[in-house]
Scaffold this motif. Structure first.
Motif, PDB file in Angstrom:
ATOM      1  N   GLY A  49     -24.261   6.372  37.833  1.00 47.87           N
ATOM      2  CA  GLY A  49     -24.601   7.497  36.844  1.00 47.87           C
ATOM      3  C   GLY A  49     -25.344   7.610  37.761  1.00 47.87           C
ATOM      4  O   GLY A  49     -25.292   8.298  38.715  1.00 47.87           O
ATOM      5  N   SER A  50     -25.033   9.287  37.764  1.00 51.43           N
ATOM      6  CA  SER A  50     -26.441  10.176  37.820  1.00 51.43           C
ATOM      7  C   SER A  50     -26.934  11.654  36.356  1.00 51.43           C
ATOM      8  O   SER A  50     -25.792  11.325  35.846  1.00 51.43           O
ATOM      9  CB  SER A  50     -25.579  11.829  38.702  1.00 51.43           C
ATOM     10  N   LYS A  51     -27.433  12.090  37.340  1.00 53.28           N
ATOM     11  CA  LYS A  51     -28.292  12.908  35.943  1.00 53.28           C
ATOM     12  C   LYS A  51     -27.585  14.410  36.246  1.00 53.28           C
ATOM     13  O   LYS A  51     -27.427  15.095  36.988  1.00 53.28           O
ATOM     14  CB  LYS A  51     -29.547  12.882  36.239  1.00 53.28           C
ATOM     15  N   VAL A  52     -27.002  14.948  35.036  1.00 47.24           N
ATOM     16  CA  VAL A  52     -26.479  16.158  34.585  1.00 47.24           C
ATOM     17  C   VAL A  52     -27.398  17.349  34.666  1.00 47.24           C
ATOM     18  O   VAL A  52     -28.031  16.850  32.956  1.00 47.24           O
ATOM     19  CB  VAL A  52     -25.302  16.191  34.208  1.00 47.24           C
ATOM     20  N   PHE A  53     -27.864  18.205  35.137  1.00 50.53           N
ATOM     21  CA  PHE A  53     -28.575  19.589  34.201  1.00 50.53           C
ATOM     22  C   PHE A  53     -27.716  20.676  34.405  1.00 50.53           C
ATOM     23  O   PHE A  53     -27.151  21.494  35.337  1.00 50.53           O
ATOM     24  CB  PHE A  53     -30.158  19.606  35.744  1.00 50.53           C
ATOM     25  N   VAL A  54     -28.423  21.062  33.086  1.00 51.79           N
ATOM     26  CA  VAL A  54     -27.761  22.141  32.556  1.00 51.79           C
ATOM     27  C   VAL A  54     -29.461  22.879  32.730  1.00 51.79           C
ATOM     28  O   VAL A  54     -30.189  23.171  32.128  1.00 51.79           O
ATOM     29  CB  VAL A  54     -27.350  21.915  30.771  1.00 51.79           C
ATOM     30  N   GLU A  55     -28.645  24.336  33.275  1.00 54.83           N
ATOM     31  CA  GLU A  55     -29.468  25.288  33.141  1.00 54.83           C
ATOM     32  C   GLU A  55     -29.094  26.988  32.620  1.00 54.83           C
ATOM     33  O   GLU A  55     -27.943  26.809  32.439  1.00 54.83           O
ATOM     34  CB  GLU A  55     -29.692  25.326  34.803  1.00 54.83           C
ATOM     35  N   PHE A  56     -30.180  28.489  32.981  1.00 59.33           N
ATOM     36  CA  PHE A  56     -29.794  28.913  32.225  1.00 59.33           C
ATOM     37  C   PHE A  56     -30.146  30.103  33.027  1.00 59.33           C
ATOM     38  O   PHE A  56     -30.815  30.193  33.703  1.00 59.33           O
ATOM     39  CB  PHE A  56     -30.802  29.663  30.440  1.00 59.33           C
ATOM     40  N   LEU A  57     -29.465  30.727  33.404  1.00 60.84           N
ATOM     41  CA  LEU A  57     -28.795  31.962  34.821  1.00 60.84           C
ATOM     42  C   LEU A  57     -28.821  33.409  33.849  1.00 60.84           C
ATOM     43  O   LEU A  57     -28.601  33.270  33.092  1.00 60.84           O
ATOM     44  CB  LEU A  57     -27.809  31.908  35.292  1.00 60.84           C
ATOM     45  N   ASP A  58     -29.457  34.512  34.563  1.00 56.65           N
ATOM     46  CA  ASP A  58     -29.234  35.570  34.086  1.00 56.65           C
ATOM     47  C   ASP A  58     -28.519  36.283  34.245  1.00 56.65           C
ATOM     48  O   ASP A  58     -27.776  35.664  35.439  1.00 56.65           O
ATOM     49  CB  ASP A  58     -30.818  36.821  33.665  1.00 56.65           C
ATOM     50  N   MET A  59     -27.964  37.690  34.396  1.00 54.74           N
ATOM     51  CA  MET A  59     -27.312  38.628  35.084  1.00 54.74           C
ATOM     52  C   MET A  59     -26.471  38.067  36.100  1.00 54.74           C
ATOM     53  O   MET A  59     -26.021  38.133  36.840  1.00 54.74           O
ATOM     54  CB  MET A  59     -26.597  39.900  34.604  1.00 54.74           C
ATOM     55  N   TYR A  61     -27.755  35.913  38.379  1.00 56.39           N
ATOM     56  CA  TYR A  61     -28.222  34.399  38.517  1.00 56.39           C
ATOM     57  C   TYR A  61     -29.666  33.886  38.922  1.00 56.39           C
ATOM     58  O   TYR A  61     -29.328  32.608  39.738  1.00 56.39           O
ATOM     59  CB  TYR A  61     -27.195  34.061  39.794  1.00 56.39           C
ATOM     60  N   ALA A  62     -30.323  34.171  37.937  1.00 58.57           N
ATOM     61  CA  ALA A  62     -31.517  34.327  39.128  1.00 58.57           C
ATOM     62  C   ALA A  62     -31.847  32.641  37.333  1.00 58.57           C
ATOM     63  O   ALA A  62     -31.140  33.173  36.375  1.00 58.57           O
ATOM     64  CB  ALA A  62     -32.284  34.631  38.409  1.00 58.57           C
ATOM     65  N   GLN A  63     -32.273  31.874  37.789  1.00 53.74           N
ATOM     66  CA  GLN A  63     -32.712  30.851  36.415  1.00 53.74           C
ATOM     67  C   GLN A  63     -33.945  31.310  35.527  1.00 53.74           C
ATOM     68  O   GLN A  63     -34.929  32.461  36.201  1.00 53.74           O
ATOM     69  CB  GLN A  63     -33.500  29.373  36.686  1.00 53.74           C
ATOM     70  N   VAL A  64     -33.345  31.591  34.347  1.00 54.00           N
ATOM     71  CA  VAL A  64     -34.533  31.533  32.845  1.00 54.00           C
ATOM     72  C   VAL A  64     -34.276  30.777  31.871  1.00 54.00           C
ATOM     73  O   VAL A  64     -33.419  30.047  32.133  1.00 54.00           O
ATOM     74  CB  VAL A  64     -33.761  33.570  32.708  1.00 54.00           C
ATOM     75  N   ALA A  65     -35.379  31.520  31.036  1.00 55.43           N
ATOM     76  CA  ALA A  65     -35.682  30.213  29.782  1.00 55.43           C
ATOM     77  C   ALA A  65     -34.651  31.063  28.870  1.00 55.43           C
ATOM     78  O   ALA A  65     -34.169  31.630  29.138  1.00 55.43           O
ATOM     79  CB  ALA A  65     -36.938  30.487  29.494  1.00 55.43           C
ATOM     80  N   ASN A  66     -34.068  29.725  28.719  1.00 55.46           N
ATOM     81  CA  ASN A  66     -33.287  29.478  27.723  1.00 55.46           C
ATOM     82  C   ASN A  66     -33.926  30.591  26.073  1.00 55.46           C
ATOM     83  O   ASN A  66     -34.367  30.804  25.658  1.00 55.46           O
ATOM     84  CB  ASN A  66     -32.991  28.421  26.497  1.00 55.46           C
ATOM     85  N   ASP A  67     -32.799  32.134  25.548  1.00 61.28           N
ATOM     86  CA  ASP A  67     -32.865  32.833  24.315  1.00 61.28           C
ATOM     87  C   ASP A  67     -33.009  32.429  23.101  1.00 61.28           C
ATOM     88  O   ASP A  67     -33.243  33.146  22.018  1.00 61.28           O
ATOM     89  CB  ASP A  67     -32.917  33.955  25.195  1.00 61.28           C
ATOM     90  N   ALA A  68     -32.252  31.249  22.872  1.00 56.59           N
ATOM     91  CA  ALA A  68     -32.106  31.055  21.401  1.00 56.59           C
ATOM     92  C   ALA A  68     -31.549  29.743  21.420  1.00 56.59           C
ATOM     93  O   ALA A  68     -31.818  29.094  21.874  1.00 56.59           O
ATOM     94  CB  ALA A  68     -30.574  31.451  21.213  1.00 56.59           C
ATOM     95  N   THR A  69     -31.140  29.473  19.962  1.00 57.50           N
ATOM     96  CA  THR A  69     -31.045  27.339  20.218  1.00 57.50           C
ATOM     97  C   THR A  69     -29.499  27.246  20.110  1.00 57.50           C
ATOM     98  O   THR A  69     -29.095  27.734  19.981  1.00 57.50           O
ATOM     99  CB  THR A  69     -31.368  27.327  18.509  1.00 57.50           C
ATOM    100  N   ARG A  70     -29.480  27.221  20.708  1.00 58.52           N
ATOM    101  CA  ARG A  70     -27.860  26.484  21.583  1.00 58.52           C
ATOM    102  C   ARG A  70     -27.535  24.843  21.790  1.00 58.52           C
ATOM    103  O   ARG A  70     -28.695  23.896  21.435  1.00 58.52           O
ATOM    104  CB  ARG A  70     -27.372  27.121  23.380  1.00 58.52           C
ATOM    105  N   VAL A  71     -26.175  24.973  21.371  1.00 56.84           N
ATOM    106  CA  VAL A  71     -25.548  23.612  21.927  1.00 56.84           C
ATOM    107  C   VAL A  71     -24.528  23.526  22.679  1.00 56.84           C
ATOM    108  O   VAL A  71     -24.036  24.317  23.315  1.00 56.84           O
ATOM    109  CB  VAL A  71     -25.362  23.408  20.273  1.00 56.84           C
ATOM    110  N   ILE A  72     -25.195  23.142  24.097  1.00 58.47           N
ATOM    111  CA  ILE A  72     -24.398  23.103  25.443  1.00 58.47           C
ATOM    112  C   ILE A  72     -23.264  21.590  25.153  1.00 58.47           C
ATOM    113  O   ILE A  72     -23.759  20.520  24.401  1.00 58.47           O
ATOM    114  CB  ILE A  72     -25.047  22.310  26.395  1.00 58.47           C
TER     115      ILE A  72
END
Length: 132
Positions: A49-59, A61-72
């Motif tokens: 197995g491997s950990k899979v990280f899901v991250e948020f990017l702005d326009m 491509y810089a990492q940003v904090a999530n801005d809404a409740t989301r289901v991935i």
């Protein structure tokens, strides 16, 4: 004339401060536009197995904090090679709240080969990563 000179100096000194303050506030409040998928390990044997990280990017491509409740939703896709692998996620759907920067799941390999791990969420550009 002296008043005019002082006024011009004041404008020149204050302008860069005000400009950089605007720029910093825009960067600080960038909203999520796309997802990035990152893997702890990209090469696995069957049963590993491997950990899979899901991250948020702005326009930009810089990492940003999530801005809404989301289901991935995590999924698998063939990269077009003859040896397409297989596996599963735990969990397959991730709920992420506002202010969070990333979340992780576990991918477990069942059949050797190449796979694209995908992440989708409504309103965001999807992300993907290759696992072998």
């Amino acid at each position: 004339m002296r008043v005019l000179s002082c006024f011009l100096v004041l404008i020149l000194v204050a302008s860069p401060v005000s400009f950089s303050s605007d720029k910093a506030s825009k960067t600080k409040h960038s909203s999520a536009q796309r997802l990035r998928v990152r893997l702890e390990r990209v090469s696995l044997q069957s049963g590993e197995g491997s950990k899979v990280f899901v991250e948020f990017l702005d326009m930009n491509y810089a990492q940003v904090a999530n801005d809404a409740t989301r289901v991935i939703s995590l999924g698998l896709a063939s990269p077009g090679s003859k040896q397409t692998g297989s596996g599963y996620f735990y969990p397959q759907r991730i709920k992420i709240r506002p202010g969070e920067w990333s979340r992780e799941a576990i991918f477990s390999s069942t059949i050797p080969g190449r796979l694209l791990i995908t992440a989708h969420s409504e309103g965001l550009e999807s992300g993907q990563a290759l696992v072998i």
